[in-house]
Write an enzyme that holds these catalytic residues in place. Structure first.
Site, short mmCIF file in Angstrom:
data_model
loop_
_atom_site.label_atom_id
_atom_site.label_comp_id
_atom_site.label_asym_id
_atom_site.label_seq_id
_atom_site.Cartn_x
_atom_site.Cartn_y
_atom_site.Cartn_z
N SER A 55 55.74 48.30 -27.42
CA SER A 55 55.59 47.61 -28.71
C SER A 55 56.95 47.21 -29.28
O SER A 55 57.98 47.83 -28.98
CB SER A 55 54.89 48.51 -29.73
N1 SAM Z 1 52.64 52.97 -27.85
C1 SAM Z 1 53.05 52.15 -26.75
C2 SAM Z 1 54.54 52.12 -26.54
O1 SAM Z 1 55.28 52.65 -27.36
O2 SAM Z 1 54.96 51.59 -25.50
C3 SAM Z 1 52.49 50.76 -26.86
C4 SAM Z 1 51.55 50.53 -25.81
S1 SAM Z 1 50.70 49.03 -25.57
C5 SAM Z 1 50.98 47.98 -26.93
C6 SAM Z 1 49.02 49.61 -25.76
C7 SAM Z 1 48.58 50.63 -24.75
O3 SAM Z 1 47.23 51.02 -25.06
C8 SAM Z 1 48.54 50.13 -23.32
O4 SAM Z 1 49.35 50.94 -22.52
C9 SAM Z 1 47.07 50.23 -22.91
O5 SAM Z 1 46.89 50.57 -21.55
C10 SAM Z 1 46.60 51.34 -23.84
N2 SAM Z 1 45.16 51.37 -24.08
C11 SAM Z 1 44.30 50.34 -24.26
N3 SAM Z 1 43.05 50.81 -24.46
C12 SAM Z 1 43.12 52.16 -24.41
C13 SAM Z 1 42.16 53.21 -24.54
N4 SAM Z 1 40.87 52.97 -24.76
N5 SAM Z 1 42.60 54.49 -24.43
C14 SAM Z 1 43.91 54.77 -24.21
N6 SAM Z 1 44.86 53.82 -24.08
C15 SAM Z 1 44.47 52.53 -24.18
#
Ligand code: SAM
Length: 207
Positions: A55
């Site tokens: 992010s």
């Molecule tokens: N917090 C992260 C960082 O600091 O890098 C941002 C990650 S990215 C914007 C969003 C993440 O949410 C992705 O890695 C994606 O695989 C995960 N994601 C999407 N749906 C999800 C779910 N149902 N449960 C867990 N993770 C999920």
């Protein structure tokens, strides 16, 4: 470069000193391949593989500020991704549980975060259902865009607990803060629009 990133985020309106201090401390370049390292302290999201992103620092700071956590709080993060947001939360002294849907990203974070000196509890699975075995939480942060607010997450909050979640379509989402005053009373506040990758899973876009 981290100091200059803190200045940029401050200019954009982040004023929580603990959050700014954490952004100023976590080495974001650890999450970048050497050839892309010059992107690490720019205020923008960046691809981390599997179609996902680390992010934007401002977004991380904005969500963290809204969470309003104190040291020792029990916090659940949905969407570990790179693990950067998790490091920021660890710097704030919370007891962190973080869950990631993509096995590859989960495995990478599980190696990387302890190497950086951070010890959150990491899980692989569908975080749209929360993590009921460790509930209730003081705060829950969702770092992917949801079509609606998963009721399981509200259920897993303590009284007084906060849920920060981007809600909208797959292009743009409004940042929502829910405060569970008690079982019968939920307070809802809405903030700026952001653009997150989609929340997958049973209470996400796979519903
Ligand atoms: N917090 C992260 C960082 O600091 O890098 C941002 C990650 S990215 C914007 C969003 C993440 O949410 C992705 O890695 C994606 O695989 C995960 N994601 C999407 N749906 C999800 C779910 N149902 N449960 C867990 N993770 C999920």
């Amino acid at each position: 470069m981290r100091k200059s990133l803190v200045r940029i985020i401050k200019q954009k309106g982040i004023d929580n000193q603990a959050v700014l201090k954490a952004i100023g401390k976590v080495p974001r370049h650890y999450f970048f391949d050497e050839i892309f390292v010059e992107h690490a302290y720019q205020d923008k999201a960046f691809p981390i593989g599997e179609g996902q992103t680390i992010s934007q620092p401002y977004t991380v700071a904005f969500q963290t500020q809204l969470l309003g956590v104190a040291p020792g709080d029990r916090v659940l993060e949905i969407g570990t991704g790179s693990g950067y947001q998790a490091c920021i939360l660890c710097e704030l002294g919370v007891k962190l549980y973080t869950i990631e849907f993509q096995r590859k990203l989960y495995s990478e974070a599980k190696v990387m975060l302890p190497q950086m000196g951070y010890q959150p509890m990491l899980f692989h699975g569908d975080g749209s259902l929360g993590l009921p075995q460790f509930a209730p939480y003081d705060a829950i942060i969702v770092t992917a865009g949801a079509p609606s607010i998963p009721s399981a997450l509200v259920k897993q909050l303590k009284d007084g607990g906060r849920l920060i979640i981007p809600v909208g379509d797959n292009r743009s989402q409004k940042m929502v803060k829910l405060t569970k005053v008690n079982e019968k009373q939920i307070k809802k506040e809405e903030f700026d629009r952001f653009s997150f990758v989609p929340l997958l899973g049973a209470e996400g876009w796979d519903k």
